[in-house]
Design an enzyme around this catalytic site. Sequence first.
Site, PDB file in Angstrom:
ATOM      1  N   SER A 159       0.826  -1.201   0.000  1.00  0.00           N
ATOM      2  CA  SER A 159       0.000   0.000   0.000  1.00  0.00           C
ATOM      3  C   SER A 159       0.860   1.250   0.000  1.00  0.00           C
ATOM      4  CB  SER A 159      -0.962  -0.001   1.191  1.00  0.00           C
ATOM      5  OG  SER A 159      -0.327  -0.459   2.339  1.00  0.00           O
TER       6      SER A 159
ATOM      7  N   HIS B 181      -3.525  -3.346  -5.811  1.00  0.00           N
ATOM      8  CA  HIS B 181      -3.775  -2.883  -4.445  1.00  0.00           C
ATOM      9  C   HIS B 181      -5.247  -3.023  -4.070  1.00  0.00           C
ATOM     10  CE1 HIS B 181      -4.072   0.568  -1.374  1.00  0.00           C
ATOM     11  NE2 HIS B 181      -3.545  -0.471  -0.785  1.00  0.00           N
TER      12      HIS B 181
ATOM     13  N   GLU C 285      -6.829  -0.903  -7.070  1.00  0.00           N
ATOM     14  CA  GLU C 285      -5.932  -0.014  -7.815  1.00  0.00           C
ATOM     15  C   GLU C 285      -4.879  -0.867  -8.523  1.00  0.00           C
ATOM     16  OE1 GLU C 285      -5.796   4.172  -5.301  1.00  0.00           O
ATOM     17  OE2 GLU C 285      -4.737   2.471  -4.460  1.00  0.00           O
TER      18      GLU C 285
ATOM     19  N   ASN D 122      -5.780   6.164  -0.877  1.00  0.00           N
ATOM     20  CA  ASN D 122      -5.249   6.472   0.461  1.00  0.00           C
ATOM     21  C   ASN D 122      -4.724   7.897   0.525  1.00  0.00           C
ATOM     22  OD1 ASN D 122      -5.871   4.045   1.541  1.00  0.00           O
ATOM     23  ND2 ASN D 122      -3.833   3.146   1.269  1.00  0.00           N
TER      24      ASN D 122
HETATM   25  P1  NAI Z   1      -0.479  -9.481   7.711  1.00  0.00           P
HETATM   26  O1  NAI Z   1       0.577  -9.247   8.703  1.00  0.00           O
HETATM   27  O2  NAI Z   1      -1.860  -9.727   8.195  1.00  0.00           O
HETATM   28  O3  NAI Z   1      -0.093 -10.716   6.807  1.00  0.00           O
HETATM   29  C1  NAI Z   1       1.169 -10.918   6.262  1.00  0.00           C
HETATM   30  C2  NAI Z   1       1.383 -12.418   6.164  1.00  0.00           C
HETATM   31  O4  NAI Z   1       2.544 -12.652   5.377  1.00  0.00           O
HETATM   32  C3  NAI Z   1       1.639 -13.091   7.519  1.00  0.00           C
HETATM   33  O5  NAI Z   1       0.713 -14.144   7.689  1.00  0.00           O
HETATM   34  C4  NAI Z   1       3.061 -13.635   7.407  1.00  0.00           C
HETATM   35  O6  NAI Z   1       3.217 -14.884   8.074  1.00  0.00           O
HETATM   36  C5  NAI Z   1       3.232 -13.771   5.914  1.00  0.00           C
HETATM   37  N1  NAI Z   1       4.603 -13.672   5.462  1.00  0.00           N
HETATM   38  C6  NAI Z   1       5.528 -12.739   5.791  1.00  0.00           C
HETATM   39  N2  NAI Z   1       6.676 -12.974   5.132  1.00  0.00           N
HETATM   40  C7  NAI Z   1       6.472 -14.059   4.359  1.00  0.00           C
HETATM   41  C8  NAI Z   1       7.286 -14.791   3.438  1.00  0.00           C
HETATM   42  N3  NAI Z   1       8.531 -14.423   3.178  1.00  0.00           N
HETATM   43  N4  NAI Z   1       6.751 -15.855   2.822  1.00  0.00           N
HETATM   44  C9  NAI Z   1       5.485 -16.231   3.089  1.00  0.00           C
HETATM   45  N5  NAI Z   1       4.671 -15.594   3.947  1.00  0.00           N
HETATM   46  C10 NAI Z   1       5.155 -14.517   4.578  1.00  0.00           C
HETATM   47  O7  NAI Z   1      -0.426  -8.241   6.726  1.00  0.00           O
HETATM   48  P2  NAI Z   1      -1.571  -7.599   5.805  1.00  0.00           P
HETATM   49  O8  NAI Z   1      -2.299  -6.564   6.547  1.00  0.00           O
HETATM   50  O9  NAI Z   1      -2.318  -8.702   5.163  1.00  0.00           O
HETATM   51  O10 NAI Z   1      -0.721  -6.840   4.713  1.00  0.00           O
HETATM   52  C11 NAI Z   1      -0.094  -7.510   3.650  1.00  0.00           C
HETATM   53  C12 NAI Z   1       0.227  -6.532   2.543  1.00  0.00           C
HETATM   54  O11 NAI Z   1      -0.971  -5.927   2.116  1.00  0.00           O
HETATM   55  C13 NAI Z   1       1.128  -5.383   2.952  1.00  0.00           C
HETATM   56  O12 NAI Z   1       1.964  -5.084   1.871  1.00  0.00           O
HETATM   57  C14 NAI Z   1       0.152  -4.238   3.225  1.00  0.00           C
HETATM   58  O13 NAI Z   1       0.726  -2.973   3.046  1.00  0.00           O
HETATM   59  C15 NAI Z   1      -0.879  -4.502   2.186  1.00  0.00           C
HETATM   60  N6  NAI Z   1      -2.194  -3.945   2.450  1.00  0.00           N
HETATM   61  C16 NAI Z   1      -2.777  -4.022   3.692  1.00  0.00           C
HETATM   62  C17 NAI Z   1      -4.042  -3.510   3.925  1.00  0.00           C
HETATM   63  C18 NAI Z   1      -4.697  -3.637   5.267  1.00  0.00           C
HETATM   64  O14 NAI Z   1      -5.745  -2.998   5.489  1.00  0.00           O
HETATM   65  N7  NAI Z   1      -4.174  -4.436   6.175  1.00  0.00           N
HETATM   66  C19 NAI Z   1      -4.788  -2.842   2.845  1.00  0.00           C
HETATM   67  C20 NAI Z   1      -4.121  -2.874   1.565  1.00  0.00           C
HETATM   68  C21 NAI Z   1      -2.869  -3.383   1.404  1.00  0.00           C
END
Ligand code: NAI
Length: 673
Positions: free
Chosen positions: A416, A437, A449, A487
């Site tokens: 994001s 996104h 997006e 955003n």
């Molecule tokens: P999260 O922390 O809930 O999930 C991330 C997951 O990735 C975790 O389960 C972790 O175990 C896994 N992970 C980390 N490194 C890894 C690897 N090398 N190989 C495999 N799995 C791995 O995070 P979230 O909130 O889902 O965010 C993920 C992405 O989405 C980020 O880039 C964030 O900026 C983006 N994003 C988040 C939003 C939100 O509202 N939370 C909205 C839009 C985008």
Amino acid sequence: MTYAHWKPEIDNDNICWLHLDVANSSTNILSSAVLDELLKVLDELSQSLPKGIVFVSDKSNGFIAGADINEFTVIKTYDEAMTMLNRGHAVMNKIEAMPCTTVAMIKGFCLGGGMELALACNYRIMCDDASTRVGLPEIKLGIHPGYGGSVRSILKAGPVAAMNAMLTGRMLKGRQAKGMGLVDELVPDRQLKRTAHYFVTTKPAPRTLGFKNKLMNHRLVRPLIANQMRKTVSAKASEKHYPAPYKLINLWQKHMDNPTRMLQKEAESVASLVTDYTAQNLVHVFFLQEKLKSQGKKSDFKPAHIHVIGGGVMGGDIAAWCALRGFNVTVQDREPSVLAATMKRSQDMFKKKFKKDKRSIRESLDRLIPDHRGIGVRHADIIIEAIFEDKDVKQTLYKVIEPQMKEGAILATNTSSIPLEKLATCLKQPERLVGVHFFNPVALMPLVEIVRGKNTSDEVMTQALAFGRQIDKLPLPVISKPGFLVNRILMPYLLEAVQMIEEGMAPEKIDQAALNFGMPMGPIELADTVGLDVCRSVAKILSENMNVSLPPRMDTLVDNKKLGKKTGEGFYKWSRGRPVKNKNVTFSNINDLENRMIFRLLNEAVACLREQVVENEDLIDAGVIFGTGFAPFRGGPLHHVHAEGVTEMKALLESLEQRYGDRFSPDKKWTSL
Ligand code: NAI
């Protein structure tokens, strides 16, 4: 006689199968020309008088999608609107008065004016398949049924069921429609023709309303039910912003005793709505939505296999959503326990979506495969990365997966905030990296997006846009600038709200000011819902590049683990998923609050236009409406600026600048809007 759109075909039993195949259009819509021609066809058929007339569509994509919405945009006066509505009424009344039996044979979508045509027939036969739906969705365009549909649907289905269908505008599956009495028979495709033939020849007695429905239509009972309906509607939409549902309720309450008079009043009511600000803007929003849909039509890319890496909040839901939309998906996470939770959450999503349709739930689950070791990387046509928001962590992963990826496969990141150019530096083929996104919650937010980095190839960009559309989202092409579009525009508005809390204002008052403008949810409640940690991290990244500073209150709450809804406390205390609001707060003098928040949003939208974050004004409006819920009846932020007058709006912004400082300085682009 031959016709351009209608093709009457008389069979050996003297039944006329009246085919509709609107010329030069992929979909059957009831434009003025199509309706005028139908009047002529009906005149001719009144002379020859077949045993019955069966309305059939020759288009593979549906029966009739509705009236021609393009025609709404050229109507400027009440009289012009009445001309259009009277034409529709003349056609429907003529169908109803035909001396022979009339049947609508519905396969595929039958909506709005199409449904009104079907309701004017003696019988409606509906195909029992997944793609056939009926509905009266006019309310979504700021009007209500105007070709007799309000009267006829109530006479067929009773006031509560019919009004509910019209007030929500929702599409009805066969079983629902039959249960309500809106259609007479529901049969498999192969029996459609035979059933239509049967109805023409045997003329079964039409269904009549039962005692309960007759009672609810009674003049003494209607005011009570109408009040209840107004209460339900007002919880979702105010009369000031969305007059159509209220007008529909009034219409029924006042005129149901005399259906002929109600038909006339229906036309008058719609004529006054169609030329009104709200309907004009909602029609504009309809076309914005079509514009986003068309972004996905420039490539026929269709992934056979999608691989999602990261099974957390976003990755888990993205994987589930893609499986729900019919794709084969593998989902990878470094933590097996996360994958177990992902599968459980996915099942919940499928159940919520498909309800009792166990087969669809099972099939969606079968398409979603947990893949701890990342076997799917080698087979996927698109890989969606949704791991931690950290450039180094993401790049470490990219270095491992790139050599395993299939030739031509796309690498899509859900980041994001990290510029794509920075992420792409470790790639051998940086042109295959694109941003996809999604917004949280994935299942509810319609927008995605599609982010073009400096290296992203044109082909990958159009493929990613097509992918966005295939999973039934609205794809918005944006360039890789901090915060992208949504955003970036939302954040100054949210931060202004937090700033006002800092100044001692009650969150309830701030939220109410935004609701008054027409936002679906107040900014403080929104920040609590999204999570204050998430808001802070986006705001931090934006503050490096923009004129935004973080109010200290946000830091204090996050540092104290008061993150909002998910921890039970943020700006509000939360109980059973709802913020606990102080009922004693008064809402006097909140105009200034509204202006402060909204003008920061508008100013940022203007800045995005100058920086060409998206191609044009329409795409800004579309992105902000579908990405944030920005008051749809205002037609989008820039549309709103134009409607209110650029000079006047700029002057208001300058007065805010004088009082509150340079965060309100008008962007340079205001002078050339
Ligand atoms: P999260 O922390 O809930 O999930 C991330 C997951 O990735 C975790 O389960 C972790 O175990 C896994 N992970 C980390 N490194 C890894 C690897 N090398 N190989 C495999 N799995 C791995 O995070 P979230 O909130 O889902 O965010 C993920 C992405 O989405 C980020 O880039 C964030 O900026 C983006 N994003 C988040 C939003 C939100 O509202 N939370 C909205 C839009 C985008």
